[in-house]
Design a protein around this motif. Structure first.
Motif, PDB file in Angstrom:
ATOM      1  N   LEU A  42       0.833  -1.296   0.410  1.00 64.66           N
ATOM      2  CA  LEU A  42       0.001   0.108   0.042  1.00 64.66           C
ATOM      3  C   LEU A  42       1.199   1.247   0.025  1.00 64.66           C
ATOM      4  CD1 LEU A  42      -2.964  -1.171   2.951  1.00 64.66           C
ATOM      5  CD2 LEU A  42      -2.810  -0.476  -0.213  1.00 64.66           C
ATOM      6  N   GLN A  63       4.374   4.738   3.685  1.00 61.39           N
ATOM      7  CA  GLN A  63       4.564   6.614   3.376  1.00 61.39           C
ATOM      8  C   GLN A  63       2.899   6.666   3.677  1.00 61.39           C
ATOM      9  OE1 GLN A  63       4.322   5.126   0.925  1.00 61.39           O
ATOM     10  NE2 GLN A  63       3.429   6.058  -0.857  1.00 61.39           N
ATOM     11  N   HIS A  64       1.757   6.353   3.486  1.00 62.98           N
ATOM     12  CA  HIS A  64       0.067   5.791   4.107  1.00 62.98           C
ATOM     13  C   HIS A  64       0.367   5.805   5.815  1.00 62.98           C
ATOM     14  CE1 HIS A  64      -0.693   7.193  -0.363  1.00 62.98           C
ATOM     15  NE2 HIS A  64       0.081   5.613  -0.655  1.00 62.98           N
ATOM     16  N   TRP A  65       1.402   4.850   6.252  1.00 59.91           N
ATOM     17  CA  TRP A  65       0.774   4.448   7.364  1.00 59.91           C
ATOM     18  C   TRP A  65       1.915   5.133   7.938  1.00 59.91           C
ATOM     19  CZ3 TRP A  65      -0.600   0.482  10.456  1.00 59.91           C
ATOM     20  CH2 TRP A  65      -0.442   0.613  11.603  1.00 59.91           C
ATOM     21  N   LYS A  90       1.480   8.644   7.567  1.00 61.21           N
ATOM     22  CA  LYS A  90       0.532   9.070   7.041  1.00 61.21           C
ATOM     23  C   LYS A  90      -0.877   9.319   7.911  1.00 61.21           C
ATOM     24  CE  LYS A  90      -2.053  12.715   3.822  1.00 61.21           C
ATOM     25  NZ  LYS A  90      -2.387  12.335   2.316  1.00 61.21           N
ATOM     26  N   ALA A  91      -1.229   7.946   8.037  1.00 66.50           N
ATOM     27  CA  ALA A  91      -2.601   7.471   9.103  1.00 66.50           C
ATOM     28  C   ALA A  91      -1.906   8.190  10.536  1.00 66.50           C
ATOM     29  CB  ALA A  91      -2.541   6.258   9.036  1.00 66.50           C
ATOM     30  N   ALA A 143     -10.792  10.477   8.131  1.00 60.70           N
ATOM     31  CA  ALA A 143      -9.827   9.664   7.493  1.00 60.70           C
ATOM     32  C   ALA A 143     -11.340   8.722   5.543  1.00 60.70           C
ATOM     33  CB  ALA A 143      -8.513   7.932   7.472  1.00 60.70           C
ATOM     34  N   VAL A 170      -7.002   4.732   0.606  1.00 60.84           N
ATOM     35  CA  VAL A 170      -5.929   4.259   0.700  1.00 60.84           C
ATOM     36  C   VAL A 170      -5.314   4.540   2.427  1.00 60.84           C
ATOM     37  CG1 VAL A 170      -3.144   4.310   0.620  1.00 60.84           C
ATOM     38  CG2 VAL A 170      -4.440   4.017  -1.143  1.00 60.84           C
ATOM     39  N   VAL A 171      -5.628   5.877   2.714  1.00 58.08           N
ATOM     40  CA  VAL A 171      -5.294   6.113   4.758  1.00 58.08           C
ATOM     41  C   VAL A 171      -6.344   5.938   5.157  1.00 58.08           C
ATOM     42  CG1 VAL A 171      -4.969   8.269   5.898  1.00 58.08           C
ATOM     43  CG2 VAL A 171      -4.322   8.389   3.801  1.00 58.08           C
TER      44      VAL A 171
END
Length: 212
Positions: free
Chosen positions: A96, A99-101, A103-104, A119, A124-125
């Protein structure tokens, strides 16, 4: 346009329980970490929502999608609670995008439980926030209300958009078909006028030659 509305009518002709079951299953999968990147939950919801033509259908789909979305969030939450930050290095999260993890996690640190609601509307997030919330030890009693609020608003929005899109497609086709008949009528009239003018000129030509 006729192809589009035929497809929508074909979808609407399917048994409603089947449409609801598939939509709910894809929503559950889309909201659960591990399958969210392969399950087109949001797209499926928009497409299925084109079958919504009455308030009862809207309410039933709204309820089912909301419940499935919250269930998917809860699965992600408890996976995060179980495995913690190790999930960041998992194959699923790497696929996935780590960087999305991150950001979350940043969103959760800034907004707390409110991030779970926000969210829901972020591609994705939203798949990673529930697991990240579990990993960050956010209390479930704070997580759940935010998840429910987000799911209810998100599902209502998308069902409304899908339903409106289906109705609009049929309206546009009816207008388009009406316009086509008008254009065809104009083309016929123009064709007749041109034909008569040419015939009149052809008939007048010999008379002019005799006069000359």
């Amino acid at each position: 346009m006729a192809f589009l509305t035929d497809a929508l009518e074909g979808l609407a002709g399917l048994p409603q329980p089947a449409v609801l079951a598939v939509t709910g299953a894809l929503t559950l999968a889309e909201c659960t970490i591990g399958v969210g990147f392969i399950a087109p939950g949001e797209s499926a919801l928009l497409l299925a929502a084109t079958t919504v033509t009455s308030v009862p259908r809207f309410l039933v789909m709204w309820l089912i999608v909301s419940v499935c979305a919250v269930a998917g969030d809860s699965i992600g939450y408890f996976l995060g609670r179980r495995f913690g930050d190790r999930m960041r290095d998992s194959k699923v999260v790497r696929k996935l995008g780590q960087q999305h993890w991150d950001k979350a996690g940043e969103l959760l640190r800034k907004r707390g439980a409110w991030a779970v609601f926000v969210a829901r509307f972020m591609p994705v997030v939203r798949t990673l926030v529930p697991a990240s919330a579990g990993a960050s030890k956010l209390e479930y009693r704070r997580f759940l209300p935010a998840s429910i609020a987000g799911a209810v608003c998100w599902s209502a929005l998308h069902i409304g958009i899908g339903s409106a899109a289906g109705a609009s497609a049929k309206y546009i086709e009816s207008v388009f078909n009406g316009a086509m008949w008008v254009l065809m009528g104009i083309a016929v009239v123009v064709g007749v006028v041109v034909f008569l003018r040419r015939r009149r000129k052809a008939a007048a030509a010999p008379e002019l030659e005799e006069v000359g």
